[in-house]
Design a protein around this motif. Sequence first.
Motif, short mmCIF file in Angstrom:
data_model
loop_
_atom_site.label_atom_id
_atom_site.label_comp_id
_atom_site.label_asym_id
_atom_site.label_seq_id
_atom_site.Cartn_x
_atom_site.Cartn_y
_atom_site.Cartn_z
N GLY A 152 -2.64 2.42 -4.17
CA GLY A 152 -1.90 3.65 -4.39
C GLY A 152 -1.92 4.55 -3.16
O GLY A 152 -2.39 4.17 -2.09
N ASP A 153 -1.40 5.76 -3.32
CA ASP A 153 -1.39 6.75 -2.24
C ASP A 153 -2.80 7.29 -1.99
O ASP A 153 -3.61 7.39 -2.91
N ASP A 154 -3.06 7.66 -0.74
CA ASP A 154 -4.31 8.33 -0.34
C ASP A 154 -5.56 7.51 -0.64
O ASP A 154 -6.60 8.08 -0.99
N TYR B 20 0.82 -1.20 0.00
CA TYR B 20 0.00 0.00 0.00
C TYR B 20 0.86 1.25 0.00
O TYR B 20 1.99 1.25 0.44
N GLY B 21 0.27 2.33 -0.54
CA GLY B 21 0.98 3.59 -0.67
C GLY B 21 0.90 4.45 0.59
O GLY B 21 0.44 4.01 1.64
N LYS B 22 1.31 5.68 0.44
CA LYS B 22 1.31 6.64 1.55
C LYS B 22 -0.13 7.03 1.91
O LYS B 22 -0.99 7.11 1.04
N ASP C 185 -4.19 5.87 -6.96
CA ASP C 185 -4.08 6.97 -5.99
C ASP C 185 -5.40 7.73 -5.83
O ASP C 185 -6.13 7.95 -6.81
N GLY C 186 -5.68 8.12 -4.60
CA GLY C 186 -6.79 9.01 -4.31
C GLY C 186 -8.17 8.41 -4.47
O GLY C 186 -9.17 9.13 -4.48
N LYS D 158 -7.32 5.87 -10.74
CA LYS D 158 -7.02 6.95 -9.80
C LYS D 158 -8.25 7.84 -9.62
O LYS D 158 -9.02 8.05 -10.55
N HIS D 159 -8.37 8.37 -8.42
CA HIS D 159 -9.36 9.41 -8.10
C HIS D 159 -10.80 8.98 -8.40
O HIS D 159 -11.59 9.75 -8.96
#
Length: 135
Positions: A25-27, A2-4, A46-47, A84-85
Amino acid sequence: MYGKRFHMRRAFQLTIENGGRVVLGDDVFFNDFCALHARKSITIGDGTIFGENVRIYDHNHRFADPTTPIKDQGYSEAAVSIGKHCWIGSSVTILKGVTIGDNVVVGAGCVVVKDIPDNVIVRQNTELVIEEIRR
């Protein structure tokens, strides 16, 4: 993996079997009671955020042989990829082999069984469909 800034709320469930892989991803955020079940691969960009009670499966039981109990027929497997997102609404189920693009909103209660392109909103009309099991 897992990301940040990965965050999960109450009763998150992660099952990895048979050499499966999960990449976040991150977030990435999971609300209460979400579950990921991987035997092959689940990737989330991410996101991306998830409402309550979302389920993701990269596999399904085989059931074509009427002479063998379903629990003994094994699984079919195909990777799941979410871009993402994205916002995946409450009580969504995402099934094996699905790719969801970037910037997608999936409305509450959807069962996602086919690919979704980037930059769209998905909602499901409620209709009960009954069909025979294909052999």
